[in-house]
Design a protein around this motif. Structure first.
Motif, PDB file in Angstrom:
ATOM      1  N   PRO A 213       0.825  -1.224   0.000  1.00 45.24           N
ATOM      2  CA  PRO A 213       0.000   0.000   0.000  1.00 45.24           C
ATOM      3  C   PRO A 213       0.854   1.266   0.000  1.00 45.24           C
ATOM      4  N   VAL A 214       1.551   1.531  -1.098  1.00 40.31           N
ATOM      5  CA  VAL A 214       2.466   2.671  -1.164  1.00 40.31           C
ATOM      6  C   VAL A 214       1.725   3.944  -1.570  1.00 40.31           C
ATOM      7  N   THR A 215       2.358   5.078  -1.296  1.00 40.21           N
ATOM      8  CA  THR A 215       1.848   6.380  -1.726  1.00 40.21           C
ATOM      9  C   THR A 215       2.942   7.088  -2.519  1.00 40.21           C
ATOM     10  N   ARG A 216       2.623   8.274  -3.024  1.00 38.94           N
ATOM     11  CA  ARG A 216       3.607   9.023  -3.800  1.00 38.94           C
ATOM     12  C   ARG A 216       4.838   9.356  -2.970  1.00 38.94           C
ATOM     13  N   ASN A 217       4.680   9.507  -1.643  1.00 42.10           N
ATOM     14  CA  ASN A 217       5.804   9.839  -0.772  1.00 42.10           C
ATOM     15  C   ASN A 217       6.856   8.740  -0.718  1.00 42.10           C
ATOM     16  N   TRP A 218       6.521   7.569  -1.201  1.00 43.81           N
ATOM     17  CA  TRP A 218       7.475   6.452  -1.234  1.00 43.81           C
ATOM     18  C   TRP A 218       8.622   6.751  -2.203  1.00 43.81           C
ATOM     19  N   PHE A 219       8.343   7.528  -3.246  1.00 44.63           N
ATOM     20  CA  PHE A 219       9.362   7.814  -4.250  1.00 44.63           C
ATOM     21  C   PHE A 219      10.288   8.930  -3.775  1.00 44.63           C
ATOM     22  N   THR A 220      11.568   8.742  -4.035  1.00 43.08           N
ATOM     23  CA  THR A 220      12.553   9.742  -3.636  1.00 43.08           C
ATOM     24  C   THR A 220      12.956  10.658  -4.786  1.00 43.08           C
ATOM     25  N   THR A 221      12.671  10.259  -6.011  1.00 45.94           N
ATOM     26  CA  THR A 221      12.898  11.096  -7.194  1.00 45.94           C
ATOM     27  C   THR A 221      11.744  10.849  -8.147  1.00 45.94           C
ATOM     28  N   THR A 222      11.114  11.904  -8.659  1.00 46.42           N
ATOM     29  CA  THR A 222       9.965  11.716  -9.554  1.00 46.42           C
ATOM     30  C   THR A 222      10.069  12.597 -10.790  1.00 46.42           C
ATOM     31  N   THR A 223       9.487  12.118 -11.857  1.00 40.13           N
ATOM     32  CA  THR A 223       9.313  12.880 -13.092  1.00 40.13           C
ATOM     33  C   THR A 223       8.299  12.150 -13.952  1.00 40.13           C
ATOM     34  N   ASP A 224       7.577  12.872 -14.779  1.00 37.59           N
ATOM     35  CA  ASP A 224       6.662  12.250 -15.731  1.00 37.59           C
ATOM     36  C   ASP A 224       7.284  12.138 -17.120  1.00 37.59           C
ATOM     37  N   ASP A 225       8.493  12.654 -17.292  1.00 32.37           N
ATOM     38  CA  ASP A 225       9.191  12.547 -18.565  1.00 32.37           C
ATOM     39  C   ASP A 225       9.901  11.192 -18.625  1.00 32.37           C
ATOM     40  N   GLN A 226       9.514  10.355 -19.591  1.00 35.05           N
ATOM     41  CA  GLN A 226      10.005   8.987 -19.643  1.00 35.05           C
ATOM     42  C   GLN A 226      11.518   8.902 -19.873  1.00 35.05           C
ATOM     43  N   VAL A 227      12.053   9.770 -20.730  1.00 33.22           N
ATOM     44  CA  VAL A 227      13.488   9.750 -21.005  1.00 33.22           C
ATOM     45  C   VAL A 227      14.265  10.192 -19.770  1.00 33.22           C
ATOM     46  N   ALA A 228      13.809  11.268 -19.122  1.00 29.85           N
ATOM     47  CA  ALA A 228      14.453  11.718 -17.897  1.00 29.85           C
ATOM     48  C   ALA A 228      14.371  10.643 -16.819  1.00 29.85           C
ATOM     49  N   TYR A 229      13.233   9.977 -16.726  1.00 32.56           N
ATOM     50  CA  TYR A 229      13.042   8.909 -15.733  1.00 32.56           C
ATOM     51  C   TYR A 229      14.131   7.853 -15.873  1.00 32.56           C
ATOM     52  N   TRP A 230      14.331   7.355 -17.086  1.00 37.12           N
ATOM     53  CA  TRP A 230      15.319   6.298 -17.300  1.00 37.12           C
ATOM     54  C   TRP A 230      16.731   6.802 -17.003  1.00 37.12           C
ATOM     55  N   ASN A 231      17.003   8.040 -17.349  1.00 40.47           N
ATOM     56  CA  ASN A 231      18.317   8.609 -17.060  1.00 40.47           C
ATOM     57  C   ASN A 231      18.541   8.776 -15.559  1.00 40.47           C
ATOM     58  N   PHE A 232      17.488   9.047 -14.797  1.00 39.79           N
ATOM     59  CA  PHE A 232      17.615   9.121 -13.342  1.00 39.79           C
ATOM     60  C   PHE A 232      18.008   7.752 -12.771  1.00 39.79           C
ATOM     61  N   VAL A 233      17.384   6.694 -13.312  1.00 40.09           N
ATOM     62  CA  VAL A 233      17.743   5.341 -12.858  1.00 40.09           C
ATOM     63  C   VAL A 233      19.202   5.045 -13.212  1.00 40.09           C
ATOM     64  N   LEU A 234      19.608   5.365 -14.429  1.00 39.82           N
ATOM     65  CA  LEU A 234      20.985   5.118 -14.862  1.00 39.82           C
ATOM     66  C   LEU A 234      21.991   5.889 -14.021  1.00 39.82           C
ATOM     67  N   ALA A 235      21.607   7.074 -13.564  1.00 34.51           N
ATOM     68  CA  ALA A 235      22.521   7.916 -12.796  1.00 34.51           C
ATOM     69  C   ALA A 235      22.657   7.455 -11.345  1.00 34.51           C
ATOM     70  N   GLY A 236      21.799   6.537 -10.896  1.00 34.37           N
ATOM     71  CA  GLY A 236      21.908   6.037  -9.530  1.00 34.37           C
ATOM     72  C   GLY A 236      20.963   6.676  -8.541  1.00 34.37           C
ATOM     73  N   CYS A 237      19.877   7.294  -9.019  1.00 33.24           N
ATOM     74  CA  CYS A 237      18.920   7.930  -8.103  1.00 33.24           C
ATOM     75  C   CYS A 237      18.107   6.911  -7.313  1.00 33.24           C
ATOM     76  N   GLY A 238      18.066   5.673  -7.788  1.00 31.08           N
ATOM     77  CA  GLY A 238      17.303   4.657  -7.083  1.00 31.08           C
ATOM     78  C   GLY A 238      16.840   3.564  -8.027  1.00 31.08           C
ATOM     79  N   VAL A 239      15.958   2.729  -7.524  1.00 29.81           N
ATOM     80  CA  VAL A 239      15.387   1.629  -8.301  1.00 29.81           C
ATOM     81  C   VAL A 239      14.200   2.158  -9.100  1.00 29.81           C
ATOM     82  N   GLY A 240      14.082   1.713 -10.354  1.00 30.78           N
ATOM     83  CA  GLY A 240      12.973   2.175 -11.181  1.00 30.78           C
ATOM     84  C   GLY A 240      12.543   1.124 -12.183  1.00 30.78           C
TER      85      GLY A 240
END
Length: 297
Positions: A213-240
C-alpha cells in the motif's frame, strides 16, 4: 437545374460521411468539422440537387432512396478529387513523399532510430517527419499518418495492428547496487531510493496490486518525462521501472527482483483507413511493423 453547376465535391463528401455514420455529430467528428458546418453543407447539397437526401429516424439520419442512388458516383468523385489533390501537392502515386509518424518520447529515443534508418535505406524517396510526443496526436485531423501506441486506439475509421508487448522490469544502476545493495524481496524496496512518476499514478497502482500500500511519498525522485526517468535510474537515483528490451542493451544497469512479474506494455500500430494503403504510408507501415515486432518478440 443550374444550381448543379455550383455543386462541389466537398458537399458530396459531407453527404457521404453522414450516410456512412448515420448522424451529423458522428460525421462531423470524422471530418474534423463542426456539426453546424456539416449541416449547412448537407442542406446546400440538397438545394443544389433539388431533392432531400436524408430522413430523420430514432437513431439519427437515414439516406433517402435518391441519396443511395447517387452515393457510388459521389464516392468516385471524392476519389478523383483526392487524386487531383495529391498531384497538385506534387505527390507521386509511388512510394515517395513525406510520412508523419508519432510515438512516445521514450520509444522514439530508444527503439525507433535503427528502424527509421532501415526505412530510409530501403526507401530513400520517403522523408520521415517524427513527432516524439506523449500526448495523443489525432490521426483523424491528420496530425500524423501513422501512430505507434501503448494502447489500442478507439478512434473511428482506424486500421490497427497489434505488434506484441514490451515487458517491464525493475532496474538500478550498477553504481547504486554497489553502494546500497539490491533488494531481495518486494518488501525490501521500502529501504531503497525509488524513482517514480510525478502526477502519473501507474507505478503506484501496479505496486499496490502486488500487495504494497504505497503512496507518492514512497518515491525519492519523480518525473513524468520517460526519457528523464530512465536517465535518473541510470545515474543512480534509485530503483525504477524500465523496458526490458532497452535495459538489456544498456551498459551499467542491473536487474532487480527478476522473478517479479510486472505488467507488459502492448504495442499497437495505427493509421487512418484512408491513408493506410497510400504507397508511401504502406511502405513505412510494413517496415515499422516488422522492426518493432522483432523488438517486441
Amino acid at each position: 437545374m443550374d444550381s448543379l453547376h455550383d455543386l462541389d465535391w466537398t458537399l458530396l463528401r459531407a453527404v457521404g460521411a453522414v450516410a456512412d455514420h448515420g448522424s451529423l455529430s458522428a460525421a462531423a467528428a470524422v471530418l474534423g468539422q463542426s456539426q453546424p458546418t456539416l449541416g449547412r453543407q448537407v442542406r446546400a447539397a440538397e438545394g443544389a440537387l433539388g431533392q432531400p437526401l436524408f430522413r430523420r429516424h430514432a437513431r439519427g439520419l437515414e439516406p433517402t432512396e435518391f441519396c443511395r442512388m447517387i452515393l457510388p458516383a459521389a464516392t468516385q468523385m471524392q476519389e478523383a478529387a483526392r487524386r487531383v489533390a495529391l498531384l497538385a501537392a506534387g505527390e507521386a502515386p509511388d512510394a515517395s513523399g513525406r510520412v508523419r509518424l508519432t510515438a512516445s518520447v521514450f520509444v522514439t529515443t530508444h527503439i525507433l532510430p535503427p528502424i527509421l534508418a532501415q526505412i530510409r535505406a530501403a526507401h530513400p524517396k520517403i522523408a520521415l517527419d517524427v513527432v516524439a510526443s506523449d500526448t495523443t496526436e489525432n490521426l483523424l485531423f491528420h496530425e500524423a499518418d501513422i501512430a505507434l501506441r501503448m494502447y489500442r486506439p478507439t478512434q473511428l475509421d482506424m486500421i490497427t495492428r497489434h505488434l506484441g508487448v514490451l515487458p517491464l522490469g525493475l532496474y538500478a544502476s550498477r553504481a547504486y547496487a554497489e553502494a546500497h545493495g539490491v533488494p531481495e524481496s518486494l518488501d525490501d524496496l521500502r529501504d531503497h531510493g525509488m524513482v517514480g512518476y510525478d502526477r502519473d499514478d501507474r507505478i503506484i497502482r501496479a505496486i499496490r496490486e502486488m500487495g504494497m500500500p504505497v503512496t507518492r511519498n514512497w518515491f525519492t525522485t519523480t518525473t513524468d518525462d520517460q526519457v528523464a526517468y530512465w536517465n535518473f535510474v541510470l545515474a543512480g537515483c534509485g530503483v525504477g521501472v524500465g523496458q526490458r528490451v532497452v535495459a538489456e542493451r544498456t551498459e551499467g544497469i542491473v536487474r532487480v527482483l527478476p522473478e517479479l512479474e510486472l505488467p507488459s506494455l502492448p504495442v499497437w500500430l495505427t493509421a487512418h483507413q484512408r491513408l493506410r494503403h497510400q504507397p508511401r504510408v504502406a511502405a513505412v507501415w510494413e517496415m515499422l511493423a516488422e522492426g518493432v515486432g522483432e523488438v517486441c518478440g
